[in-house]
Design a protein around this motif. Structure first.
Motif, PDB file in Angstrom:
ATOM      1  N   THR A  50      30.542   8.007   4.613  1.00  0.00           N
ATOM      2  CA  THR A  50      31.456   7.031   3.688  1.00  0.00           C
ATOM      3  C   THR A  50      30.975   5.542   4.155  1.00  0.00           C
ATOM      4  OG1 THR A  50      33.190   6.994   5.410  1.00  0.00           O
ATOM      5  CG2 THR A  50      33.575   8.441   3.332  1.00  0.00           C
ATOM      6  N   ILE A  51      30.547   5.079   5.327  1.00  0.00           N
ATOM      7  CA  ILE A  51      30.079   3.891   5.448  1.00  0.00           C
ATOM      8  C   ILE A  51      28.872   3.383   4.851  1.00  0.00           C
ATOM      9  CG2 ILE A  51      29.169   2.344   7.616  1.00  0.00           C
ATOM     10  CD1 ILE A  51      30.688   3.890   9.411  1.00  0.00           C
ATOM     11  N   PRO A  52      28.076   4.118   4.446  1.00  0.00           N
ATOM     12  CA  PRO A  52      26.937   3.676   3.463  1.00  0.00           C
ATOM     13  C   PRO A  52      27.401   3.296   2.228  1.00  0.00           C
ATOM     14  CG  PRO A  52      26.119   5.487   4.654  1.00  0.00           C
ATOM     15  CD  PRO A  52      27.504   5.724   5.019  1.00  0.00           C
ATOM     16  N   SER A  53      28.503   3.592   1.652  1.00  0.00           N
ATOM     17  CA  SER A  53      29.171   3.418   0.237  1.00  0.00           C
ATOM     18  C   SER A  53      29.772   1.936   0.326  1.00  0.00           C
ATOM     19  CB  SER A  53      29.912   4.287   0.030  1.00  0.00           C
ATOM     20  OG  SER A  53      31.203   4.580   0.807  1.00  0.00           O
ATOM     21  N   LEU A  74      20.673  11.980   7.792  1.00  0.00           N
ATOM     22  CA  LEU A  74      19.770  13.178   7.627  1.00  0.00           C
ATOM     23  C   LEU A  74      20.009  14.361   8.619  1.00  0.00           C
ATOM     24  CD1 LEU A  74      17.897  11.170   6.090  1.00  0.00           C
ATOM     25  CD2 LEU A  74      15.964  12.244   7.135  1.00  0.00           C
ATOM     26  N   VAL A  75      20.497  13.873   9.895  1.00  0.00           N
ATOM     27  CA  VAL A  75      20.986  14.908  10.922  1.00  0.00           C
ATOM     28  C   VAL A  75      22.034  15.622  10.200  1.00  0.00           C
ATOM     29  CG1 VAL A  75      22.187  15.202  13.275  1.00  0.00           C
ATOM     30  CG2 VAL A  75      20.115  13.694  12.806  1.00  0.00           C
ATOM     31  N   TYR A  76      22.928  14.885   9.883  1.00  0.00           N
ATOM     32  CA  TYR A  76      24.299  15.650   9.218  1.00  0.00           C
ATOM     33  C   TYR A  76      23.588  16.592   7.911  1.00  0.00           C
ATOM     34  CZ  TYR A  76      27.616  16.577   5.426  1.00  0.00           C
ATOM     35  OH  TYR A  76      28.257  17.128   4.350  1.00  0.00           O
ATOM     36  N   ASP A  77      22.976  15.994   7.048  1.00  0.00           N
ATOM     37  CA  ASP A  77      22.323  17.148   6.194  1.00  0.00           C
ATOM     38  C   ASP A  77      21.683  18.319   6.621  1.00  0.00           C
ATOM     39  OD1 ASP A  77      22.310  17.261   3.143  1.00  0.00           O
ATOM     40  OD2 ASP A  77      20.231  17.416   3.165  1.00  0.00           O
ATOM     41  N   TRP A  78      20.907  18.127   7.975  1.00  0.00           N
ATOM     42  CA  TRP A  78      20.132  19.147   8.565  1.00  0.00           C
ATOM     43  C   TRP A  78      21.236  20.181   9.036  1.00  0.00           C
ATOM     44  CZ3 TRP A  78      20.135  20.082  13.766  1.00  0.00           C
ATOM     45  CH2 TRP A  78      19.591  21.654  14.010  1.00  0.00           C
ATOM     46  N   ILE A  79      22.158  19.787   9.612  1.00  0.00           N
ATOM     47  CA  ILE A  79      23.147  20.428  10.270  1.00  0.00           C
ATOM     48  C   ILE A  79      23.985  21.382   9.150  1.00  0.00           C
ATOM     49  CG2 ILE A  79      25.528  20.601  11.516  1.00  0.00           C
ATOM     50  CD1 ILE A  79      24.615  18.291  13.094  1.00  0.00           C
ATOM     51  N   VAL A 164      16.950  11.161  -8.008  1.00  0.00           N
ATOM     52  CA  VAL A 164      16.239  12.483  -7.781  1.00  0.00           C
ATOM     53  C   VAL A 164      14.663  11.901  -8.444  1.00  0.00           C
ATOM     54  CG1 VAL A 164      15.833  14.641  -8.716  1.00  0.00           C
ATOM     55  CG2 VAL A 164      18.184  14.070  -8.244  1.00  0.00           C
ATOM     56  N   TYR A 165      14.510  11.276  -9.502  1.00  0.00           N
ATOM     57  CA  TYR A 165      13.320  10.818  -9.790  1.00  0.00           C
ATOM     58  C   TYR A 165      12.620  10.169  -8.604  1.00  0.00           C
ATOM     59  CZ  TYR A 165      14.753  12.104 -14.594  1.00  0.00           C
ATOM     60  OH  TYR A 165      15.085  12.584 -15.825  1.00  0.00           O
ATOM     61  N   LEU A 166      13.327   8.989  -8.335  1.00  0.00           N
ATOM     62  CA  LEU A 166      12.708   8.220  -7.020  1.00  0.00           C
ATOM     63  C   LEU A 166      12.533   9.204  -5.860  1.00  0.00           C
ATOM     64  CD1 LEU A 166      14.966   4.908  -7.377  1.00  0.00           C
ATOM     65  CD2 LEU A 166      12.488   5.098  -7.948  1.00  0.00           C
ATOM     66  N   TRP A 167      13.349  10.002  -5.427  1.00  0.00           N
ATOM     67  CA  TRP A 167      13.092  10.768  -4.363  1.00  0.00           C
ATOM     68  C   TRP A 167      11.940  11.672  -4.656  1.00  0.00           C
ATOM     69  CZ3 TRP A 167      12.772  16.193  -4.182  1.00  0.00           C
ATOM     70  CH2 TRP A 167      12.747  16.931  -2.934  1.00  0.00           C
ATOM     71  N   TYR A 220      12.736   7.775   2.756  1.00  0.00           N
ATOM     72  CA  TYR A 220      12.649   8.721   1.257  1.00  0.00           C
ATOM     73  C   TYR A 220      13.817   9.627   1.167  1.00  0.00           C
ATOM     74  CZ  TYR A 220       7.848   6.798   1.224  1.00  0.00           C
ATOM     75  OH  TYR A 220       6.591   6.027   1.258  1.00  0.00           O
ATOM     76  N   ASN A 221      14.305  10.198   1.932  1.00  0.00           N
ATOM     77  CA  ASN A 221      14.980  11.133   1.774  1.00  0.00           C
ATOM     78  C   ASN A 221      16.678  10.345   2.261  1.00  0.00           C
ATOM     79  OD1 ASN A 221      14.214  14.048   1.992  1.00  0.00           O
ATOM     80  ND2 ASN A 221      12.896  12.915   3.348  1.00  0.00           N
ATOM     81  N   VAL A 222      17.017   9.596   2.505  1.00  0.00           N
ATOM     82  CA  VAL A 222      18.212   8.692   2.410  1.00  0.00           C
ATOM     83  C   VAL A 222      18.534   8.417   0.862  1.00  0.00           C
ATOM     84  CG1 VAL A 222      19.092   6.498   2.899  1.00  0.00           C
ATOM     85  CG2 VAL A 222      18.309   7.696   4.586  1.00  0.00           C
ATOM     86  N   LEU A 223      17.417   8.274  -0.037  1.00  0.00           N
ATOM     87  CA  LEU A 223      17.754   8.161  -1.331  1.00  0.00           C
ATOM     88  C   LEU A 223      18.636   9.007  -2.080  1.00  0.00           C
ATOM     89  CD1 LEU A 223      14.024   7.056  -2.464  1.00  0.00           C
ATOM     90  CD2 LEU A 223      16.112   5.699  -2.746  1.00  0.00           C
ATOM     91  N   SER A 224      18.352  10.429  -1.678  1.00  0.00           N
ATOM     92  CA  SER A 224      18.908  11.558  -2.300  1.00  0.00           C
ATOM     93  C   SER A 224      20.325  11.848  -1.321  1.00  0.00           C
ATOM     94  CB  SER A 224      18.398  12.767  -2.235  1.00  0.00           C
ATOM     95  OG  SER A 224      18.175  13.256  -0.747  1.00  0.00           O
ATOM     96  N   LEU A 225      20.562  11.187  -0.333  1.00  0.00           N
ATOM     97  CA  LEU A 225      21.724  11.408   0.536  1.00  0.00           C
ATOM     98  C   LEU A 225      22.831  10.349   0.158  1.00  0.00           C
ATOM     99  CD1 LEU A 225      20.205  12.661   3.867  1.00  0.00           C
ATOM    100  CD2 LEU A 225      21.256  14.242   2.007  1.00  0.00           C
ATOM    101  N   ASN A 226      22.499   9.145  -0.084  1.00  0.00           N
ATOM    102  CA  ASN A 226      23.446   8.032   0.064  1.00  0.00           C
ATOM    103  C   ASN A 226      23.109   7.332  -1.376  1.00  0.00           C
ATOM    104  OD1 ASN A 226      22.428   7.805   3.209  1.00  0.00           O
ATOM    105  ND2 ASN A 226      24.446   8.096   2.584  1.00  0.00           N
TER     106      ASN A 226
END
Length: 287
Positions: A50-53, A74-79, A164-167, A220-226
């Motif tokens: 929630t902090i990145p929002s 990214l660690v959260y998404d991997w877990i 998603v396009y950017l990712w 690059y992957n923070v784009l799709s997560l945040n």
């Protein structure tokens, strides 16, 4: 799991358990349960999602906090992926199946070729799209077409939208750039220069590139997560406004981590390497 692997496993009539297999299944189940409980407790105290929002709050954080926040997402998404696929895999092994393994830990990812959170979908895309179109991956046009088709299907699977396009674009670019840089350094005179450098110096130089590659994967992957705004802020602070102190210090820490990971992978490869067969005379003497 691709159909050919699934069919081969389900038609096997010789079902046997390996030594200590049930113990391994039980320990994995308990491990996943423990991870689920730990993550649930952390969610009550660590607000990494929630902090990145809140861009006003994020803008007040230091460069190191921003880098840690991006890495933590990214660690959260991997877990999440590791637990989800790990639980399914643990249950599947009770039915004598050998399903795809959970994703590789994000801390050990420093190349785009291994950046996937779902080994099953990655195997499917490689077999039926990427390797099918790309062939031996030596021709530029075929390689570009193969990666384009792969990320086009992935974009449809994720749901087409701006993020998603950017990712897809950045990860497709990163994969192609990484592949052709590796091929370029394998050609003379660069390969000749690397041989004269020695193994230690070559490993250090590659470690610098791998450290930069790691943060490219994170951004690059923070784009799709945040969000796009959060990714732009992290990139701007780490590359421009944080240069040189924050940039070089973060890269230095990442460089040390990459070298530790590569050394661990080298030791594992040595342990898994089969021992060379002894000549007949040496066998007789040892006996």
């Amino acid at each position: 799991m691709t159909f050919d692997r699934y069919h081969a496993q389900t038609t096997n009539i010789k079902l046997t358990r390996k030594e200590r297999e049930m113990w391994n299944i039980t320990s994995k189940a308990l491990l996943h349960l423990g991870v689920i409980l730990v993550v649930d407790v952390f969610f009550h105290y660590l607000y990494i999602l929630t902090i990145p929002s809140d861009m006003k709050l994020v803008g007040k954080l230091s460069d190191w906090c921003l880098a840690g926040l991006a890495y933590s997402n990214l660690v959260y998404d991997w877990i999440k992926a590791a637990v989800m696929f790990g639980v399914i895999n643990t249950v599947a092994t009770l039915d004598h199946l050998d399903p795809p393994q959970p994703p590789k830990c994000i801390t050990m990812l420093y190349v785009f070729a291994e950046t996937h959170f779902d080994r099953g979908i990655n195997d499917w895309l490689c077999k039926y799209v990427y390797d099918y179109i790309g062939g031996d991956h030596d021709r530029i046009f075929k390689e570009f077409l193969a990666t384009f088709c792969t990320f086009f299907i992935t974009t449809l699977w994720l749901g087409p939208c701006q993020l998603v396009y950017l990712w897809s674009f950045f990860n497709c670019f990163g994969l192609n750039f990484e592949l052709w840089v590796a091929k370029l350094f394998a050609l003379p005179p660069l390969s000749t220069i690397e041989r004269f450098m020695g193994e230690a110096m070559s490993r250090r130089i590659r470690g610098v590139f791998n450290a930069a590659n790691f943060w490219a994967i994170v951004l690059y992957n923070v784009l799709s997560l945040n969000s796009l705004e959060f990714a732009k802020l992290v990139a701007r602070r780490l590359i421009f406004t944080g240069f040189p102190l924050s940039t070089l210090s973060v890269l230095a820490v990442t460089y040390c981590g990459v070298q530790l990971v590569k050394e661990r992978e080298r030791q594992i490869a040595l342990l898994e390497e089969p021992e060379p067969e002894k000549p007949a005379e040496a066998k007789e003497k040892s006996e």
